[in-house]
Write a protein that holds these residues in place. Sequence first.
Motif, PDB file in Angstrom:
ATOM      1  N   ALA A 238       0.826  -1.209   0.000  1.00 18.00           N
ATOM      2  CA  ALA A 238       0.000   0.000   0.000  1.00 18.00           C
ATOM      3  C   ALA A 238       0.861   1.259   0.000  1.00 18.00           C
ATOM      4  CB  ALA A 238      -0.927  -0.004   1.225  1.00 18.00           C
ATOM      5  N   VAL A 239       1.958   1.224   0.762  1.00 16.91           N
ATOM      6  CA  VAL A 239       2.861   2.376   0.806  1.00 16.91           C
ATOM      7  C   VAL A 239       3.537   2.576  -0.540  1.00 16.91           C
ATOM      8  CG1 VAL A 239       4.950   3.309   1.858  1.00 16.91           C
ATOM      9  CG2 VAL A 239       3.245   2.198   3.296  1.00 16.91           C
ATOM     10  N   LEU A 240       4.021   1.482  -1.153  1.00 19.47           N
ATOM     11  CA  LEU A 240       4.682   1.583  -2.463  1.00 19.47           C
ATOM     12  C   LEU A 240       3.713   2.102  -3.528  1.00 19.47           C
ATOM     13  CD1 LEU A 240       6.754  -1.722  -2.493  1.00 19.47           C
ATOM     14  CD2 LEU A 240       7.601   0.603  -2.144  1.00 19.47           C
ATOM     15  N   ASP A 241       2.464   1.669  -3.432  1.00 15.29           N
ATOM     16  CA  ASP A 241       1.463   2.125  -4.390  1.00 15.29           C
ATOM     17  C   ASP A 241       1.213   3.625  -4.234  1.00 15.29           C
ATOM     18  OD1 ASP A 241      -0.528   1.537  -6.453  1.00 15.29           O
ATOM     19  OD2 ASP A 241      -1.994   2.062  -4.914  1.00 15.29           O
ATOM     20  N   LYS A 242       1.188   4.097  -2.982  1.00 18.08           N
ATOM     21  CA  LYS A 242       0.977   5.525  -2.731  1.00 18.08           C
ATOM     22  C   LYS A 242       2.153   6.341  -3.246  1.00 18.08           C
ATOM     23  CE  LYS A 242      -0.262   8.833   0.898  1.00 18.08           C
ATOM     24  NZ  LYS A 242      -0.620   9.013   2.328  1.00 18.08           N
ATOM     25  N   ILE A 243       3.393   5.815  -3.049  1.00 18.76           N
ATOM     26  CA  ILE A 243       4.583   6.518  -3.549  1.00 18.76           C
ATOM     27  C   ILE A 243       4.513   6.640  -5.059  1.00 18.76           C
ATOM     28  CG2 ILE A 243       7.086   6.339  -3.841  1.00 18.76           C
ATOM     29  CD1 ILE A 243       7.201   5.026  -1.088  1.00 18.76           C
ATOM     30  N   SER A 244       4.099   5.563  -5.721  1.00 21.81           N
ATOM     31  CA  SER A 244       4.029   5.564  -7.179  1.00 21.81           C
ATOM     32  C   SER A 244       3.041   6.606  -7.691  1.00 21.81           C
ATOM     33  CB  SER A 244       3.631   4.174  -7.678  1.00 21.81           C
ATOM     34  OG  SER A 244       3.473   4.162  -9.072  1.00 21.81           O
ATOM     35  N   LYS A 245       1.942   6.802  -6.945  1.00 22.97           N
ATOM     36  CA  LYS A 245       0.889   7.711  -7.404  1.00 22.97           C
ATOM     37  C   LYS A 245       1.148   9.167  -7.016  1.00 22.97           C
ATOM     38  CE  LYS A 245      -2.752   4.176  -7.326  1.00 22.97           C
ATOM     39  NZ  LYS A 245      -4.002   3.726  -6.675  1.00 22.97           N
ATOM     40  N   GLY A 247       4.069  10.244  -4.830  1.00 20.24           N
ATOM     41  CA  GLY A 247       5.425  10.588  -4.429  1.00 20.24           C
ATOM     42  C   GLY A 247       5.707  10.321  -2.960  1.00 20.24           C
ATOM     43  N   TYR A 248       6.983  10.267  -2.634  1.00 21.99           N
ATOM     44  CA  TYR A 248       7.415   9.951  -1.269  1.00 21.99           C
ATOM     45  C   TYR A 248       6.960  11.012  -0.263  1.00 21.99           C
ATOM     46  CZ  TYR A 248      10.580   9.028   2.653  1.00 21.99           C
ATOM     47  OH  TYR A 248      11.094   8.778   3.908  1.00 21.99           O
ATOM     48  N   ASP A 249       6.960  12.277  -0.671  1.00 22.10           N
ATOM     49  CA  ASP A 249       6.636  13.365   0.255  1.00 22.10           C
ATOM     50  C   ASP A 249       5.194  13.301   0.752  1.00 22.10           C
ATOM     51  OD1 ASP A 249       9.182  14.361   0.043  1.00 22.10           O
ATOM     52  OD2 ASP A 249       8.692  15.744  -1.589  1.00 22.10           O
ATOM     53  N   ASN A 252       2.657   9.807   5.301  1.00 20.09           N
ATOM     54  CA  ASN A 252       2.614  10.309   6.666  1.00 20.09           C
ATOM     55  C   ASN A 252       3.671   9.589   7.509  1.00 20.09           C
ATOM     56  OD1 ASN A 252       1.559   7.752   7.509  1.00 20.09           O
ATOM     57  ND2 ASN A 252      -0.517   8.420   6.948  1.00 20.09           N
ATOM     58  N   LYS A 253       3.765   9.960   8.785  1.00 18.32           N
ATOM     59  CA  LYS A 253       4.823   9.425   9.635  1.00 18.32           C
ATOM     60  C   LYS A 253       4.737   7.907   9.759  1.00 18.32           C
ATOM     61  CE  LYS A 253       6.898   9.894  14.227  1.00 18.32           C
ATOM     62  NZ  LYS A 253       6.805  10.560  15.544  1.00 18.32           N
ATOM     63  N   HIS A 254       3.532   7.399   9.943  1.00 22.00           N
ATOM     64  CA  HIS A 254       3.364   5.952  10.107  1.00 22.00           C
ATOM     65  C   HIS A 254       3.778   5.204   8.832  1.00 22.00           C
ATOM     66  CE1 HIS A 254       1.766   2.076  11.197  1.00 22.00           C
ATOM     67  NE2 HIS A 254       0.953   2.093  10.161  1.00 22.00           N
ATOM     68  N   GLU A 255       3.393   5.725   7.673  1.00 18.38           N
ATOM     69  CA  GLU A 255       3.740   5.069   6.415  1.00 18.38           C
ATOM     70  C   GLU A 255       5.246   5.073   6.195  1.00 18.38           C
ATOM     71  OE1 GLU A 255      -0.335   6.080   3.898  1.00 18.38           O
ATOM     72  OE2 GLU A 255       1.272   7.562   4.074  1.00 18.38           O
ATOM     73  N   LYS A 256       5.931   6.153   6.568  1.00 20.67           N
ATOM     74  CA  LYS A 256       7.386   6.202   6.451  1.00 20.67           C
ATOM     75  C   LYS A 256       8.035   5.181   7.387  1.00 20.67           C
ATOM     76  CE  LYS A 256       7.740  11.010   4.915  1.00 20.67           C
ATOM     77  NZ  LYS A 256       8.211  12.377   5.245  1.00 20.67           N
ATOM     78  N   GLU A 257       7.433   4.995   8.575  1.00 21.77           N
ATOM     79  CA  GLU A 257       7.958   3.993   9.511  1.00 21.77           C
ATOM     80  C   GLU A 257       7.785   2.588   8.957  1.00 21.77           C
ATOM     81  OE1 GLU A 257       5.964   4.693  13.183  1.00 21.77           O
ATOM     82  OE2 GLU A 257       7.148   6.472  13.698  1.00 21.77           O
ATOM     83  N   VAL A 258       6.654   2.328   8.305  1.00 23.65           N
ATOM     84  CA  VAL A 258       6.424   1.023   7.680  1.00 23.65           C
ATOM     85  C   VAL A 258       7.489   0.749   6.623  1.00 23.65           C
ATOM     86  CG1 VAL A 258       4.872  -0.273   6.154  1.00 23.65           C
ATOM     87  CG2 VAL A 258       3.945   0.969   8.122  1.00 23.65           C
TER      88      VAL A 258
END
Length: 269
Positions: A238-245, A247-249, A252-258
Amino acid sequence: MLIGINVAVFLVINVSGKFESWFNKTEYISAYADEYLSLPSNLHELLIRFWTPVTYMFMHAGVLHILFNMLFLYWFGQIFEEFLGKKRTIGLYLLGGLAGGVLFVIAFNLLPLFTYAKQISHVVGASASIMAVVVAAATVAPDYSINLIIIGPVKIKWIAIFYVVVGFLTATGPNAGGQIAHLGGALIGFIYIKQLQRGNDWITNISGIFKRKSKLKVVSTNHDRNLTAIPRQDEVDAVLDKISKTGYDSLNKHEKEVLFRASKHEEEI
């Protein structure tokens, strides 16, 4: 490690060859290295030198060749490793090099343009491997920016697109074999990330074949912020999919921790 191997191979061949040149007119070490470690397009030669699809990706033709390749590997390798870990960086380097080598051999043996060149052509360099890492990094984090001299901040997706386009336009020039290998590496880097976002991790799956699997796996269902817990694969996807759509910025904090915990877990395996 990858940079170290490339530099070590380059120094061993070229430094020993330089010493040899003091006593012989012909540098046999460099000549034999090119003959037995570079990747040939000739199928008969390839069959008897079956190791060359791996060795060629650690060979370089000169100081500038290895310098620029290692700089790109350092810059984009760090970005890729930040998101997906060291094990995937090494795996993608090898996968990209193999893909580039395969496309080079296929193109030179099937396209009429290379009918005569296929008998004598060889390719060396880490460029195909590095293009896989560059394109993969640009696919997983397209809006990640780096500062270029004179130009300033540039999103890495534009850098990747630029080199792919240049590779395609020069694939019939004097370095056609090298440019075709670049395109093979770029293609596998893009496909790998798209498959990873769908839950198919080729690198982890291949490495898992050679590892003993535990009979029982306990997965925690709570969503606390424990930095030592291994995140579930669906969380990482889910995090990788969000980055693809977006971007990394946008994380949120929890997703970066994951993402961080997943990366650390991959390095410890």
